[in-house]
Design an enzyme around this catalytic site. Structure first.
Site, PDB file in Angstrom:
ATOM      1  N   ASN A   1     -14.456   2.257   2.126  1.00  9.64           N
ATOM      2  CA  ASN A   1     -12.984   2.284   2.106  1.00  9.64           C
ATOM      3  C   ASN A   1     -12.435   3.360   3.041  1.00  9.64           C
ATOM      4  O   ASN A   1     -11.226   3.486   3.169  1.00  9.64           O
ATOM      5  CB  ASN A   1     -12.457   2.508   0.679  1.00  9.64           C
ATOM      6  CG  ASN A   1     -12.537   3.957   0.281  1.00  9.64           C
ATOM      7  OD1 ASN A   1     -13.517   4.642   0.584  1.00  9.64           O
ATOM      8  ND2 ASN A   1     -11.508   4.457  -0.368  1.00  9.64           N
TER       9      ASN A   1
ATOM     10  N   SER B   1       0.810  -1.226   0.000  1.00 13.09           N
ATOM     11  CA  SER B   1       0.000   0.000   0.000  1.00 13.09           C
ATOM     12  C   SER B   1       0.842   1.275   0.000  1.00 13.09           C
ATOM     13  O   SER B   1       1.799   1.406   0.752  1.00 13.09           O
ATOM     14  CB  SER B   1      -0.905   0.021   1.231  1.00 13.09           C
ATOM     15  OG  SER B   1      -1.486   1.307   1.359  1.00 13.09           O
ATOM     16  N   LYS B   2       0.448   2.203  -0.854  1.00 11.05           N
ATOM     17  CA  LYS B   2       1.155   3.496  -0.902  1.00 11.05           C
ATOM     18  C   LYS B   2       0.430   4.547  -0.073  1.00 11.05           C
ATOM     19  O   LYS B   2       0.817   5.709  -0.056  1.00 11.05           O
ATOM     20  CB  LYS B   2       1.294   3.954  -2.349  1.00 11.05           C
ATOM     21  CG  LYS B   2       2.209   3.043  -3.147  1.00 11.05           C
ATOM     22  CD  LYS B   2       2.745   3.704  -4.397  1.00 11.05           C
ATOM     23  CE  LYS B   2       3.736   2.763  -5.074  1.00 11.05           C
ATOM     24  NZ  LYS B   2       4.300   3.304  -6.288  1.00 11.05           N
ATOM     25  N   SER B   3      -0.641   4.139   0.621  1.00 11.21           N
ATOM     26  CA  SER B   3      -1.389   5.116   1.429  1.00 11.21           C
ATOM     27  C   SER B   3      -0.550   5.744   2.545  1.00 11.21           C
ATOM     28  O   SER B   3      -0.627   6.958   2.752  1.00 11.21           O
ATOM     29  CB  SER B   3      -2.644   4.473   2.022  1.00 11.21           C
ATOM     30  OG  SER B   3      -3.568   4.190   1.016  1.00 11.21           O
TER      31      SER B   3
ATOM     32  N   LYS C   1     -13.623  -4.475   2.370  1.00 14.01           N
ATOM     33  CA  LYS C   1     -14.504  -3.324   2.080  1.00 14.01           C
ATOM     34  C   LYS C   1     -15.996  -3.618   2.269  1.00 14.01           C
ATOM     35  O   LYS C   1     -16.762  -2.706   2.551  1.00 14.01           O
ATOM     36  CB  LYS C   1     -14.260  -2.827   0.655  1.00 14.01           C
ATOM     37  CG  LYS C   1     -12.904  -2.201   0.476  1.00 14.01           C
ATOM     38  CD  LYS C   1     -12.760  -1.564  -0.890  1.00 14.01           C
ATOM     39  CE  LYS C   1     -11.357  -1.018  -1.050  1.00 14.01           C
ATOM     40  NZ  LYS C   1     -11.192  -0.201  -2.233  1.00 14.01           N
TER      41      LYS C   1
ATOM     42  N   GLY D   1     -16.457  -4.730 -16.700  1.00 15.48           N
ATOM     43  CA  GLY D   1     -16.420  -5.328 -15.370  1.00 15.48           C
ATOM     44  C   GLY D   1     -17.684  -4.983 -14.610  1.00 15.48           C
ATOM     45  O   GLY D   1     -18.316  -3.940 -14.869  1.00 15.48           O
TER      46      GLY D   1
ATOM     47  N   ASP E   1     -13.894   5.727  -3.300  1.00 18.28           N
ATOM     48  CA  ASP E   1     -13.278   5.166  -4.516  1.00 18.28           C
ATOM     49  C   ASP E   1     -13.953   5.663  -5.801  1.00 18.28           C
ATOM     50  O   ASP E   1     -13.282   6.101  -6.734  1.00 18.28           O
ATOM     51  CB  ASP E   1     -13.336   3.638  -4.499  1.00 18.28           C
ATOM     52  CG  ASP E   1     -12.370   3.016  -3.505  1.00 18.28           C
ATOM     53  OD1 ASP E   1     -11.265   3.561  -3.328  1.00 18.28           O
ATOM     54  OD2 ASP E   1     -12.719   1.981  -2.913  1.00 18.28           O
TER      55      ASP E   1
ATOM     56  N   GLY F   1      -4.540   4.549 -13.405  1.00 14.70           N
ATOM     57  CA  GLY F   1      -5.226   4.367 -12.125  1.00 14.70           C
ATOM     58  C   GLY F   1      -4.659   5.196 -10.984  1.00 14.70           C
ATOM     59  O   GLY F   1      -5.262   5.274  -9.918  1.00 14.70           O
TER      60      GLY F   1
HETATM   61  O1  SKM Z   1      -9.796   2.330  -1.601  1.00 13.89           O
HETATM   62  C1  SKM Z   1      -8.389   2.402  -1.479  1.00 13.89           C
HETATM   63  C2  SKM Z   1      -8.011   2.383  -0.025  1.00 13.89           C
HETATM   64  O2  SKM Z   1      -8.558   3.542   0.613  1.00 13.89           O
HETATM   65  C3  SKM Z   1      -6.495   2.405   0.160  1.00 13.89           C
HETATM   66  C4  SKM Z   1      -5.767   1.548  -0.801  1.00 13.89           C
HETATM   67  C5  SKM Z   1      -4.365   1.244  -0.535  1.00 13.89           C
HETATM   68  O3  SKM Z   1      -3.848   1.736   0.467  1.00 13.89           O
HETATM   69  O4  SKM Z   1      -3.742   0.513  -1.323  1.00 13.89           O
HETATM   70  C6  SKM Z   1      -6.341   1.090  -1.963  1.00 13.89           C
HETATM   71  C7  SKM Z   1      -7.784   1.252  -2.259  1.00 13.89           C
HETATM   72  O5  SKM Z   1      -8.459   0.059  -1.920  1.00 13.89           O
END
Ligand code: SKM
Length: 269
Positions: free
Chosen positions: A87, A15-17, A66, A128, A103, A239
């Site tokens: 999310n 995750s890059k969050s 989710k 999809g 999202d 994306g």
């Molecule tokens: O919806 C996002 C989620 O908020 C964070 C995320 C992530 O950190 O890779 C990916 C998506 O699912």
């Protein structure tokens, strides 16, 4: 007091969050931190209780939680309820957890940041009909797109989504391949792009030059689908914008401040 936020998922290391939100905290001088937490499906309920107990100010939820998280929250935003997926969770002033879905709206913001808002009457093809497609379809409908066609390997799933939206048309992948020239915006919403070796949902033989082609996958940035579309001189939307915008909307829910999305898109790309 320092605030803290998290993203929960399985897997979570990719995750890059954390990188994104911590950068925004630093840029905006906000005394907060954001951490990744690996949570497996069987532990979700205990994890949400722990986040509550330990005082998280909010958190993101990613695959595969989710949908499962909905009954564990105290309140749902109507759009998240309709989408059946959350999310983003916000701790309200009284301590209750409220779920949102950022999202779909994040996708629309990302798309329109690149192509503007003048395309809302254009013909849209969604490829999809899974969870991500639902979110995008609802958000596009809410933004005023009213000419949406959904194609899916299992046409019955596309039909079910059309029925829920109470608008649009469901077609097969074969039909979509043949009719491709009729669409102005084509959106790849399956996880097919995640894997470089994955076959395209269908051949882009009939794709017209200048068609807007978007993918929701951001790693790889240029999916096989986008690579083929680029080759056909389509306008491509990767994306990464959706990822950054969904994060920015979550950030706004948590902190009532707008982080810089353009710089972040450039950094992550
Ligand atoms: O919806 C996002 C989620 O908020 C964070 C995320 C992530 O950190 O890779 C990916 C998506 O699912």
């Amino acid at each position: 007091m320092k605030k803290w936020f998290a993203v929960i998922g399985d897997p979570i290391a990719h995750s890059k969050s954390p990188q994104m939100h911590n950068t925004w905290f630093a840029e905006l001088n906000i005394n907060a931190t954001y951490i990744p937490i690996h949570v497996q499906a069987q532990d979700l309920s205990r994890a949400v209780e722990s986040l509550r107990l330990l005082g998280a100010s909010g958190f993101n939820v990613t695959i595969p939680h989710k949908e499962a998280i909905l009954p564990l929250l105290d309140e749902l935003d109507p759009m998240a309820q309709r989408m059946g997926a959350v999310n983003t969770v916000v701790r309200l002033a009284d301590g209750r957890f409220k779920g949102y879905n950022t999202d779909g709206v994040g996708f629309v913001r990302s798309l329109e940041a690149q192509i503007g808002t003048t395309h809302r009457k254009d013909a849209v093809l969604l490829i999809g009909a899974g969870g991500a497609a639902r979110g995008i379809a609802f958000a596009m409908q809410q933004a005023g797109y009213d000419h949406i066609t959904i194609c899916n390997r299992t046409v019955a799933r596309a039909e079910a989504l059309v029925q829920e939206l109470n608008m649009g048309t469901a077609i097969s992948l074969q039909q979509a391949e043949l009719d491709l020239a009729n669409y102005n915006i084509v959106i790849q919403v399956t996880s097919a792009g995640l894997n470089q070796n994955f076959a395209l949902p269908f051949a882009l033989t009939h794709l017209q030059r200048g068609t807007v082609v978007a993918d929701i996958v951001y790693n790889p940035l240029i999916t096989p689908f986008l690579a083929e579309a680029k080759h056909k001189e389509a306008t491509i939307v990767t994306g990464v914008g959706m990822f950054v915008h969904q994060g920015a909307i979550a950030f706004e829910h948590w902190l009532q401040q707008q982080p810089d999305t353009n710089l972040m898109i450039a950094t992550i790309s």
